[in-house]
Design an enzyme around this catalytic site. Sequence first.
Site, PDB file in Angstrom:
ATOM      1  N   ASP A   1       9.297   2.910   2.154  1.00  0.00           N
ATOM      2  CA  ASP A   1       8.097   3.699   2.458  1.00  0.00           C
ATOM      3  C   ASP A   1       7.829   3.555   3.954  1.00  0.00           C
ATOM      4  O   ASP A   1       7.248   2.566   4.403  1.00  0.00           O
ATOM      5  CB  ASP A   1       6.910   3.213   1.622  1.00  0.00           C
ATOM      6  CG  ASP A   1       5.633   4.023   1.904  1.00  0.00           C
ATOM      7  OD1 ASP A   1       5.608   4.767   2.907  1.00  0.00           O
ATOM      8  OD2 ASP A   1       4.670   3.900   1.125  1.00  0.00           O
TER       9      ASP A   1
ATOM     10  N   PHE B   1       0.856  -1.186   0.000  1.00  0.00           N
ATOM     11  CA  PHE B   1       0.000   0.000   0.000  1.00  0.00           C
ATOM     12  C   PHE B   1       0.889   1.232   0.000  1.00  0.00           C
ATOM     13  O   PHE B   1       1.641   1.458   0.944  1.00  0.00           O
ATOM     14  CB  PHE B   1      -0.946   0.047   1.206  1.00  0.00           C
ATOM     15  CG  PHE B   1      -1.831   1.268   1.157  1.00  0.00           C
ATOM     16  CD1 PHE B   1      -3.000   1.262   0.411  1.00  0.00           C
ATOM     17  CD2 PHE B   1      -1.463   2.446   1.795  1.00  0.00           C
ATOM     18  CE1 PHE B   1      -3.795   2.411   0.307  1.00  0.00           C
ATOM     19  CE2 PHE B   1      -2.259   3.596   1.705  1.00  0.00           C
ATOM     20  CZ  PHE B   1      -3.422   3.573   0.963  1.00  0.00           C
TER      21      PHE B   1
ATOM     22  N   LYS C   1       2.452  11.075   7.070  1.00  0.00           N
ATOM     23  CA  LYS C   1       1.608  10.877   8.247  1.00  0.00           C
ATOM     24  C   LYS C   1       2.098  11.639   9.482  1.00  0.00           C
ATOM     25  O   LYS C   1       1.841  12.829   9.585  1.00  0.00           O
ATOM     26  CB  LYS C   1       1.426   9.384   8.506  1.00  0.00           C
ATOM     27  CG  LYS C   1       0.585   8.732   7.389  1.00  0.00           C
ATOM     28  CD  LYS C   1      -0.132   7.467   7.773  1.00  0.00           C
ATOM     29  CE  LYS C   1      -1.188   7.100   6.739  1.00  0.00           C
ATOM     30  NZ  LYS C   1      -0.814   6.117   5.745  1.00  0.00           N
TER      31      LYS C   1
HETATM   32  C1  LIG Z   1      -0.927   6.192   4.322  1.00  0.00           C
HETATM   33  C2  LIG Z   1       0.148   5.642   3.486  1.00  0.00           C
HETATM   34  C3  LIG Z   1       0.466   6.202   2.235  1.00  0.00           C
HETATM   35  C4  LIG Z   1      -0.336   7.319   1.618  1.00  0.00           C
HETATM   36  O1  LIG Z   1      -0.367   8.474   2.391  1.00  0.00           O
HETATM   37  P1  LIG Z   1      -1.502   9.575   2.135  1.00  0.00           P
HETATM   38  O2  LIG Z   1      -1.101  10.726   3.000  1.00  0.00           O
HETATM   39  O3  LIG Z   1      -2.807   8.968   2.540  1.00  0.00           O
HETATM   40  O4  LIG Z   1      -1.467   9.899   0.674  1.00  0.00           O
HETATM   41  C5  LIG Z   1       1.546   5.668   1.553  1.00  0.00           C
HETATM   42  N1  LIG Z   1       2.265   4.638   2.048  1.00  0.00           N
HETATM   43  C6  LIG Z   1       1.984   4.086   3.235  1.00  0.00           C
HETATM   44  C7  LIG Z   1       2.830   2.960   3.749  1.00  0.00           C
HETATM   45  C8  LIG Z   1       0.907   4.549   3.992  1.00  0.00           C
HETATM   46  O5  LIG Z   1       0.606   3.968   5.150  1.00  0.00           O
END
Ligand SMILES: *Cc1c(COP(=O)(O)O)cnc(C)c1O
Length: 408
Positions: A234, A149, A263
């Site tokens: 990520d 994700f 985040k």
């Molecule tokens: C939440 C998340 C995203 C996307 O972040 P947004 O601010 O919602 O665009 C990307 N990668 C990971 C691992 C996430 O948990």
Amino acid sequence: MTTTPVASALRAPELAALADSRTAHNYHPLPVVVEHAEGAWMTDVDGRRFLDLLAGYSALNFGHGHPALLRAAHTQLDRLTLTSRAFVHDQFGAFCAELGDLAGKDLVLPMNTGAEAVETAIKVARKWGYQVKGVADDQATIIVAHGNFHGRTTTVVGFSDDPDARNGFGPFAPGFVHVPYGDAEALAAAIDETTVAVMIEPIQGEAGVLIPPDGYLRAVRETCTANDVLFMADEIQAGLGRTGRTFACDHEDVVPDVYILGKALGGGIVPVSAVVADRDVLGVLRPGQHGSTFGGNPLACAVGREVVSLLSGGDLQARALELGELMRERLEALVGHGVHAVRSRGLWAGVDIDPAVGTGRAVCEALMERGVLAKDTHGSTIRLAPPLVVTAEDLSWGLDQLVDVVQG
Ligand SMILES: *Cc1c(COP(=O)(O)O)cnc(C)c1O
């Protein structure tokens, strides 16, 4: 303590219905209507209090209304909020330097949302591939993991293998190769002369807090180094204290080439994301090749600087480790008693509910009735990610409620 108001006087059902009738149904929220919050506790429009065990999917690692973060935001609001990147402002260089130092990297490219930071990393990797590695024009590929994700943009959902995230949104951008998550040999075998980067979550959050086998991140690091491929981690959900270390990669003493952050970087106040890497990587971008009107704005940088400051002492990471141990012990005692499996690292856990107990959604609804907010993922899994500032007592109480719900 407030007492529960009589049903006819409740405002929450009305406001939840209004929201439901006037927005796209791209979410299925629990029918709680929050009005204010402090620390790990949220209060709804009817005065009911809820322990927040989701923390905005880790965007609220420092809890709601952290005094130092609020102070930084308020101060900056009165000084300067936006310049665009056409001009430099006084918070920008300091934010980049301080975040770069926290990560041990030369350069920081601030963006807003996580998905934008992922897109930015993809662009940087491709540019690096053509310019530095010498990959043939338009041939660059990036290796990603099954179950990933990385956000919701069209490029990013194009390499998701979640049918809900992907189906109906094509055509998709080419250039992504999938490998099983946690399998270092499969990853090494997938690399060829077109590979510019491997992009993975060090722990897969959305997939249900999936932790790769010990040694996986180290093997990925070694494979990337040996093949002149960028390792892009990520850490948007896993990073910034959640797992008990500043970065989830720290658990294996691994330093990726590129950190993708988001985040919690915005302190739960504003969207702040960033790509963090050394000069030989991020240095490939020249003026006009990438940008964002709001990325790195003064308010974002002021809040981001305070986030970095909160993390630089290490206390919150230590707290996440300590409370995480408490949470792990309580959750592991549930395995075989309403819970199939538990995966956790630091103050972050995926709890697979026994289908005989009910769906993840049903468990979250029952928890809500008891004053605890959590969120299900993939049907039967509940993700727990309390704010790192939660007290041991409150966390224990929240877990008591989960015990009661799953053991009926
Ligand atoms: C939440 C998340 C995203 C996307 O972040 P947004 O601010 O919602 O665009 C990307 N990668 C990971 C691992 C996430 O948990």
